[in-house]
Design a protein around this motif. Structure first.
Motif, mmCIF file in Angstrom:
data_model
loop_
_atom_site.group_PDB
_atom_site.id
_atom_site.type_symbol
_atom_site.label_atom_id
_atom_site.label_comp_id
_atom_site.label_asym_id
_atom_site.label_seq_id
_atom_site.Cartn_x
_atom_site.Cartn_y
_atom_site.Cartn_z
ATOM 1 N N VAL A 161 0.900 -1.122 0.135
ATOM 2 C CA VAL A 161 -0.078 0.046 0.048
ATOM 3 C C VAL A 161 0.952 1.274 0.153
ATOM 4 C CG1 VAL A 161 -1.747 1.328 1.221
ATOM 5 C CG2 VAL A 161 -1.949 -1.149 1.282
ATOM 6 N N LEU A 216 2.038 5.856 -2.074
ATOM 7 C CA LEU A 216 1.592 6.918 -1.734
ATOM 8 C C LEU A 216 2.725 7.985 -1.301
ATOM 9 C CD1 LEU A 216 -0.956 5.436 1.035
ATOM 10 C CD2 LEU A 216 -1.285 5.981 -1.102
ATOM 11 N N GLY A 255 -10.110 1.141 4.204
ATOM 12 C CA GLY A 255 -9.335 2.254 3.581
ATOM 13 C C GLY A 255 -9.703 3.504 3.820
ATOM 14 N N TRP A 311 -6.624 5.624 -0.510
ATOM 15 C CA TRP A 311 -5.809 4.296 -0.284
ATOM 16 C C TRP A 311 -6.695 3.475 0.240
ATOM 17 C CZ3 TRP A 311 -5.963 1.849 4.516
ATOM 18 C CH2 TRP A 311 -6.051 2.934 5.514
ATOM 19 N N SER A 328 -4.569 2.255 -9.856
ATOM 20 C CA SER A 328 -5.164 3.323 -9.495
ATOM 21 C C SER A 328 -5.709 4.119 -10.717
ATOM 22 C CB SER A 328 -4.351 4.167 -8.560
ATOM 23 O OG SER A 328 -4.995 5.140 -8.192
#
Length: 187
Positions: free
Chosen positions: A39, A43, A86, A102, A144
């Motif tokens: 994850v 980011l 999330g 996320w 994404s």
């Protein structure tokens, strides 16, 4: 009774999800997700490793956001067990906002990002009166980019961000969605 008729202010319900304020009970799941490299690598803003102090600061920030009439940052929880899966939010500047999100790695591939995204996009345009949404992704984050396309965002070319993703990407593919593009859209 209608579904969601007794929904607290600041909550958005979808078929499977509840977009809501974060709770103290969400802290372990928040820490687990943002300390998972699967994850975190995509980011830019959350630190890695993500410490308990970071999580507590985020919970306080979102609680303050939800103290106002129109919150913009949400925990995403499953309706059946209220488990945090999330986070999704809008960083609003005037009549536009940046969409960010996320989701825990174990939830990928289930349509949760698209479901939460559709709900927040509708909220941003209808309730917040936004005219434009924009987003960027790490160049390698094809999942994404697919979510953004499903939501109706269109590519606008590379955008140079102020903060790199954990993978080091400063220049990222940019996407936008205009309010008039969503008129008459279902979902």
């Amino acid at each position: 009774a209608l579904a969601g008729a007794h929904r607290p202010m600041g909550e958005i319900e979808t078929e499977r999800l509840c977009l809501r304020n974060f709770r103290e009970a969400d802290l372990p799941a928040l820490l687990a997700a943002l300390n998972d490299w699967q994850v975190a690598q995509w980011l830019a803003r959350p630190p890695y490793p993500y410490l308990e102090a970071d999580g507590r600061a985020w919970l306080a920030y979102v609680a303050q956001d939800h103290a106002g009439p129109r919150p913009t940052q949400f925990a995403v929880a499953l309706q059946d067990d209220n488990r945090l899966v999330g986070s999704i939010g809008l960083d609003v500047e005037g009549s536009e906002a940046e969409l960010g999100y996320w989701f825990a790695f174990g939830q990928w591939g289930r349509g949760i990002a698209s479901e939460a995204g559709r709900a927040l996009v509708a909220y941003g345009f209808a309730q917040l009166g936004l005219r434009r949404l924009h987003a960027t992704t790490d160049p390698a984050n094809r999942r994404s980019q697919g979510v953004l396309r499903k939501l109706g965002f269109r590519p606008i070319g590379p955008v140079t961000a102020a903060v790199p993703t954990k993978r080091g990407a400063l220049e990222r593919p940019g996407f936008e969605l205009l309010a008039h593009d969503t008129r008459g859209a279902s979902g």
